[in-house]
Scaffold this active site. Sequence first.
Site, mmCIF file in Angstrom:
data_model
loop_
_atom_site.group_PDB
_atom_site.id
_atom_site.type_symbol
_atom_site.label_atom_id
_atom_site.label_comp_id
_atom_site.label_asym_id
_atom_site.label_seq_id
_atom_site.Cartn_x
_atom_site.Cartn_y
_atom_site.Cartn_z
ATOM 1 N N ALA A 1 14.360 50.738 29.818
ATOM 2 C CA ALA A 1 14.144 49.802 30.834
ATOM 3 C C ALA A 1 14.098 48.394 30.279
ATOM 4 O O ALA A 1 13.999 48.007 29.021
ATOM 5 C CB ALA A 1 12.393 50.154 31.071
ATOM 6 N N GLY B 1 14.738 54.598 29.162
ATOM 7 C CA GLY B 1 14.979 54.886 30.474
ATOM 8 C C GLY B 1 16.605 55.003 30.357
ATOM 9 O O GLY B 1 17.125 55.811 31.485
ATOM 10 N N GLU C 1 16.888 58.602 29.799
ATOM 11 C CA GLU C 1 16.214 59.406 30.995
ATOM 12 C C GLU C 1 16.992 59.418 32.004
ATOM 13 O O GLU C 1 17.328 60.484 32.545
ATOM 14 C CB GLU C 1 15.160 58.635 31.387
ATOM 15 N N GLU D 1 9.448 54.609 23.468
ATOM 16 C CA GLU D 1 8.315 54.022 24.061
ATOM 17 C C GLU D 1 7.065 54.213 23.223
ATOM 18 O O GLU D 1 6.172 52.937 23.310
ATOM 19 C CB GLU D 1 7.954 54.643 25.639
HETATM 20 N N1 DAK Z 1 15.043 45.302 27.379
HETATM 21 C C1 DAK Z 1 15.528 44.056 27.683
HETATM 22 N N2 DAK Z 1 16.448 43.389 26.847
HETATM 23 C C2 DAK Z 1 17.219 44.366 25.776
HETATM 24 C C3 DAK Z 1 16.546 45.555 25.713
HETATM 25 C C4 DAK Z 1 15.644 45.999 26.478
HETATM 26 N N3 DAK Z 1 15.236 47.301 26.618
HETATM 27 N N4 DAK Z 1 17.337 46.173 24.826
HETATM 28 C C5 DAK Z 1 18.095 45.067 24.296
HETATM 29 N N5 DAK Z 1 17.986 44.104 25.061
HETATM 30 C C6 DAK Z 1 18.275 42.514 24.872
HETATM 31 C C7 DAK Z 1 18.111 41.946 23.547
HETATM 32 O O1 DAK Z 1 16.874 41.208 23.759
HETATM 33 C C8 DAK Z 1 19.129 40.987 23.302
HETATM 34 O O2 DAK Z 1 19.119 40.072 24.071
HETATM 35 P P1 DAK Z 1 19.047 38.316 23.581
HETATM 36 O O3 DAK Z 1 18.070 38.148 22.490
HETATM 37 O O4 DAK Z 1 20.779 38.285 23.166
HETATM 38 O O5 DAK Z 1 18.986 37.703 24.851
HETATM 39 C C9 DAK Z 1 20.303 42.041 23.456
HETATM 40 O O6 DAK Z 1 20.130 42.684 24.522
HETATM 41 C C10 DAK Z 1 21.111 42.496 22.422
HETATM 42 O O7 DAK Z 1 20.114 43.242 21.632
HETATM 43 P P2 DAK Z 1 19.885 43.347 20.112
HETATM 44 O O8 DAK Z 1 20.157 41.912 19.599
HETATM 45 O O9 DAK Z 1 18.529 43.721 19.977
HETATM 46 O O10 DAK Z 1 20.860 44.161 19.452
HETATM 47 P P3 DAK Z 1 20.804 45.106 18.352
HETATM 48 O O11 DAK Z 1 22.171 45.537 18.107
HETATM 49 O O12 DAK Z 1 20.190 44.184 17.141
HETATM 50 O O13 DAK Z 1 19.792 46.135 18.316
HETATM 51 C C11 DAK Z 1 18.748 48.086 19.809
HETATM 52 C C12 DAK Z 1 20.054 47.196 19.313
HETATM 53 C C13 DAK Z 1 19.131 49.056 21.050
HETATM 54 C C14 DAK Z 1 18.290 48.750 18.712
HETATM 55 C C15 DAK Z 1 17.523 47.019 20.266
HETATM 56 O O14 DAK Z 1 17.915 46.131 21.145
HETATM 57 C C16 DAK Z 1 16.408 47.789 21.047
HETATM 58 O O15 DAK Z 1 15.808 48.141 19.950
HETATM 59 N N6 DAK Z 1 16.042 47.379 21.963
HETATM 60 C C17 DAK Z 1 14.975 48.118 22.636
HETATM 61 C C18 DAK Z 1 15.421 49.521 22.878
HETATM 62 C C19 DAK Z 1 13.915 49.862 23.635
HETATM 63 O O16 DAK Z 1 12.939 50.040 23.205
HETATM 64 N N7 DAK Z 1 13.942 50.239 24.855
HETATM 65 C C20 DAK Z 1 13.043 50.393 25.940
HETATM 66 C C21 DAK Z 1 12.388 51.811 25.693
HETATM 67 S S1 DAK Z 1 10.948 51.813 27.115
HETATM 68 C C22 DAK Z 1 7.181 52.409 33.006
HETATM 69 C C23 DAK Z 1 6.645 53.131 31.842
HETATM 70 C C24 DAK Z 1 7.420 53.203 30.681
HETATM 71 C C25 DAK Z 1 8.469 52.674 30.605
HETATM 72 C C26 DAK Z 1 9.127 51.919 31.745
HETATM 73 C C27 DAK Z 1 8.444 52.015 32.942
HETATM 74 N N8 DAK Z 1 6.112 52.155 34.099
HETATM 75 C C28 DAK Z 1 5.078 52.886 34.116
HETATM 76 C C29 DAK Z 1 6.753 51.373 35.037
HETATM 77 C C30 DAK Z 1 9.465 52.681 29.423
HETATM 78 C C31 DAK Z 1 10.926 52.557 29.476
HETATM 79 C C32 DAK Z 1 11.832 52.386 28.427
HETATM 80 O O17 DAK Z 1 12.787 52.373 28.440
#
Ligand code: DAK
Length: 256
Positions: free
Chosen positions: A63, A108, A111, A131
């Site tokens: 997400a 997501g 998922e 998450e």
């Molecule tokens: N969202 C937004 N931007 C993201 C992103 C994300 N999930 N993942 C990466 N990006 C963006 C980064 O901010 C960065 O953008 P800039 O800073 O360059 O503008 C760009 O993508 C490249 O990322 P990194 O620079 O971080 O790249 P790295 O290779 O260093 O690292 C990484 C890759 C995948 C390890 C890292 O980006 C990371 O940890 N990303 C986040 C992973 C994550 O935590 N995903 C979300 C999980 S939560 C809900 C309830 C629950 C949920 C949703 C809704 N409701 C009740 C509505 C939960 C949902 C989830 O998916």
Amino acid sequence: MTVELHKDDELAVLRLNRPDALNALSFDILRQIGNAFDEVAAMPDARALLITGAGDKAFCAGADIKELRNRRLVDQRRGAELGQSVFAKLDRLPIASVALVNGYAFGGGAELALASTFRIASPNAVFGLPEIKLGLIPGYGGTQRLPRLIGAGRALEIIMTGRNVKFDEAERIGLVNAVAEGDLMEAGREFAARFTRYSLPVLEFARRAVQRAGEMPLYEGLQVEAELSTLAYRLQDAEEGMAAFEEKRKPEFRDG
Ligand code: DAK
């Protein structure tokens, strides 16, 4: 459009195209995915759906975290229901889906892969439900589909630690169906070709029956199997399949 859909011969191919944010799922992208699934459902001649992410780093990093903050609880609830209902469309598609996981499949993104019928990983694929590290739990089906796929013990450990699962472990625990050494799209085509030549309605019966296995007690599930397996006999394709066996030739299924 950030979500692209095209036909590649008998396959529908959906591509998340937001590589600068690792194909993160904004609510707008979720809606686009939902619309694309509706289009796929209406394609008369598609025999499988491949789902892929643009770029070589990520299938989808989950997400869009930047969008999740400072929203009313009622909107969070609707957001979860949106993601769940979009991914649930994959179950109801008349054709099977294959997630081609190149790089990160987090939150997501994992998922979305879990909601697909099959998953193929490249050797740089990393799965995770991180998450918990954000103070959240999965909201787009992860707590329900992961345990159904790999068992409650392993699923809970992955969800409660938020740890990464690399492609090789993913294959070992049944999270992915195959690991592709070469071109992932080509591997996806070959994987799909192993079943798309069979009768589409019969493939759908098989998917429906197995879906029900995760939802109901054994004897009710067996009832569903008895009904769907009997229904297959009503199709010309069953007659053709059995006749071809007796005549020692390849069957020519006509999806009817
Ligand atoms: N969202 C937004 N931007 C993201 C992103 C994300 N999930 N993942 C990466 N990006 C963006 C980064 O901010 C960065 O953008 P800039 O800073 O360059 O503008 C760009 O993508 C490249 O990322 P990194 O620079 O971080 O790249 P790295 O290779 O260093 O690292 C990484 C890759 C995948 C390890 C890292 O980006 C990371 O940890 N990303 C986040 C992973 C994550 O935590 N995903 C979300 C999980 S939560 C809900 C309830 C629950 C949920 C949703 C809704 N409701 C009740 C509505 C939960 C949902 C989830 O998916």
